[in-house]
Design an enzyme around this catalytic site. Structure first.
Site, PDB file in Angstrom:
ATOM      1  N   ARG A 132       7.416   1.544   7.516  1.00  0.00           N
ATOM      2  CA  ARG A 132       7.732   2.452   8.308  1.00  0.00           C
ATOM      3  C   ARG A 132       8.432   1.840   9.585  1.00  0.00           C
ATOM      4  NH1 ARG A 132       1.558   4.503   7.842  1.00  0.00           N
ATOM      5  NH2 ARG A 132       1.632   5.461   5.715  1.00  0.00           N
ATOM      6  N   ARG A 137       2.137 -29.484  12.018  1.00  0.00           N
ATOM      7  CA  ARG A 137       1.917 -28.426  12.500  1.00  0.00           C
ATOM      8  C   ARG A 137       1.294 -27.403  11.298  1.00  0.00           C
ATOM      9  NH1 ARG A 137       7.433 -28.156  16.167  1.00  0.00           N
ATOM     10  NH2 ARG A 137       6.552 -29.687  17.552  1.00  0.00           N
ATOM     11  N   ARG A 175       7.496 -33.059  12.158  1.00  0.00           N
ATOM     12  CA  ARG A 175       6.975 -32.131  13.073  1.00  0.00           C
ATOM     13  C   ARG A 175       6.269 -30.754  12.565  1.00  0.00           C
ATOM     14  NH1 ARG A 175      12.099 -31.023  14.268  1.00  0.00           N
ATOM     15  NH2 ARG A 175      12.650 -29.162  14.998  1.00  0.00           N
ATOM     16  N   HIS A 176       7.140 -30.312  11.596  1.00  0.00           N
ATOM     17  CA  HIS A 176       6.771 -28.912  11.298  1.00  0.00           C
ATOM     18  C   HIS A 176       5.602 -29.101  10.050  1.00  0.00           C
ATOM     19  CE1 HIS A 176       9.526 -26.793  13.468  1.00  0.00           C
ATOM     20  NE2 HIS A 176      10.915 -27.426  12.746  1.00  0.00           N
ATOM     21  N   CYS A 195       3.032  -3.056   3.806  1.00  0.00           N
ATOM     22  CA  CYS A 195       2.506  -1.677   4.331  1.00  0.00           C
ATOM     23  C   CYS A 195       3.164  -0.913   5.416  1.00  0.00           C
ATOM     24  CB  CYS A 195       0.975  -2.168   4.888  1.00  0.00           C
ATOM     25  SG  CYS A 195       0.857  -2.940   6.414  1.00  0.00           S
ATOM     26  N   GLY A 196       2.342  -0.037   6.009  1.00  0.00           N
ATOM     27  CA  GLY A 196       3.240   0.952   6.774  1.00  0.00           C
ATOM     28  C   GLY A 196       3.929   0.008   7.975  1.00  0.00           C
ATOM     29  N   THR A 197       2.844  -0.880   8.761  1.00  0.00           N
ATOM     30  CA  THR A 197       3.477  -1.709   9.784  1.00  0.00           C
ATOM     31  C   THR A 197       3.771  -3.225   9.232  1.00  0.00           C
ATOM     32  OG1 THR A 197       1.299  -2.189  10.147  1.00  0.00           O
ATOM     33  CG2 THR A 197       2.120  -0.289  11.284  1.00  0.00           C
ATOM     34  N   HIS A 210      10.350 -23.407   9.594  1.00  0.00           N
ATOM     35  CA  HIS A 210       9.518 -24.088  10.395  1.00  0.00           C
ATOM     36  C   HIS A 210       7.964 -24.072   9.990  1.00  0.00           C
ATOM     37  CE1 HIS A 210      12.124 -23.799  14.362  1.00  0.00           C
ATOM     38  NE2 HIS A 210      12.769 -24.149  13.304  1.00  0.00           N
ATOM     39  N   ASN A 211       7.756 -22.980   9.230  1.00  0.00           N
ATOM     40  CA  ASN A 211       6.276 -22.580   8.877  1.00  0.00           C
ATOM     41  C   ASN A 211       6.014 -22.730   7.263  1.00  0.00           C
ATOM     42  OD1 ASN A 211       6.980 -19.639  11.055  1.00  0.00           O
ATOM     43  ND2 ASN A 211       5.896 -21.606  11.709  1.00  0.00           N
ATOM     44  N   ASP A 271       0.779  -1.252  -0.106  1.00  0.00           N
ATOM     45  CA  ASP A 271       0.145  -0.036  -0.045  1.00  0.00           C
ATOM     46  C   ASP A 271       0.857   1.272   0.198  1.00  0.00           C
ATOM     47  OD1 ASP A 271       0.937   0.474   2.537  1.00  0.00           O
ATOM     48  OD2 ASP A 271      -1.080   0.533   3.390  1.00  0.00           O
ATOM     49  N   GLY A 323      -1.480  -4.903   9.125  1.00  0.00           N
ATOM     50  CA  GLY A 323      -2.718  -5.018   8.330  1.00  0.00           C
ATOM     51  C   GLY A 323      -2.575  -6.001   7.008  1.00  0.00           C
TER      52      GLY A 323
HETATM   53  C1  RB5 Z   1      -1.946   3.005   6.317  1.00  0.00           C
HETATM   54  O1  RB5 Z   1      -1.786   4.391   6.879  1.00  0.00           O
HETATM   55  C2  RB5 Z   1      -1.474   1.985   7.346  1.00  0.00           C
HETATM   56  O2  RB5 Z   1      -2.521   2.029   8.307  1.00  0.00           O
HETATM   57  C3  RB5 Z   1      -1.036   0.606   6.885  1.00  0.00           C
HETATM   58  O3  RB5 Z   1      -0.064   0.956   5.816  1.00  0.00           O
HETATM   59  C4  RB5 Z   1      -0.745  -0.294   7.569  1.00  0.00           C
HETATM   60  O4  RB5 Z   1       0.052   0.007   8.384  1.00  0.00           O
HETATM   61  C5  RB5 Z   1      -1.868  -1.053   8.185  1.00  0.00           C
HETATM   62  O5  RB5 Z   1      -1.746  -1.896   9.207  1.00  0.00           O
END
Ligand code: RB5
Length: 143
Positions: free
Chosen positions: A108, A136, A132-133, A64-66, A97-98, A7, A69
């Site tokens: 960010r 799971r 085992r993996h 995405c930013g974090t 493992h996964n 995003d 999401g």
């Molecule tokens: C967008 O501002 C932000 O919410 C998105 O990039 C993300 O971090 C969501 O989890």
């Protein structure tokens, strides 16, 4: 083939990831977004998840930013195992493992140098294949 999706919060880091993939001659399909204009991350998670599930791409990278999401959205899709990583240890472990099929990162959260190392680790680490993996991973789908 690697499916890419981001995003607006991940757009700039994705350009760094693409430059890395280009430098290694690794092929990818870029499902967008294509600018820093605000968009909705679930749309891109879905596009990349579909490309992995239909076999047109072996793995995916979502930013995405974090990274939160977009990984939550991808993990709603049965068969998708999206791992949010901010370090190389996790990127290696989630492949071993996964058998994670999507790497998620936060644009960010991690800087470009670390992000490229995380991508490199994720792409170059095979699934261990240990029983085992496998069990799971099966249980993730069955329970
Ligand atoms: C967008 O501002 C932000 O919410 C998105 O990039 C993300 O971090 C969501 O989890």
């Amino acid at each position: 083939m690697i499916a890419l999706g981001c995003d607006h919060g991940g757009y700039e880091l994705m350009q760094e990831v693409k430059a890395y993939l280009d430098s290694k001659g690794l092929e990818y399909k870029d499902f967008g977004c294509h600018s820093t204009e605000a968009v909705d991350y679930p749309v891109y998670a879905r596009k990349v998840g579909n490309a992995v599930l239909d076999g047109s791409c072996d793995k995916g990278i979502l930013i995405c930013g974090t990274g939160i999401g977009i990984s939550i959205a991808a993990n709603k899709m049965p068969g998708i195992r999206a791992a949010l990583c901010s370090d190389c240890f996790s990127a290696e472990a989630t492949r071993l493992h996964n058998d994670a099929n999507i790497l998620a990162m936060g644009g960010r959260v991690v800087g470009p140098g670390l992000a490229v190392k995380i991508v490199e680790t994720f792409l170059n680490t095979p699934f261990s294949g240990e029983e085992r993996h496998q069990r799971r991973i099966r249980l993730i789908e069955e329970l």
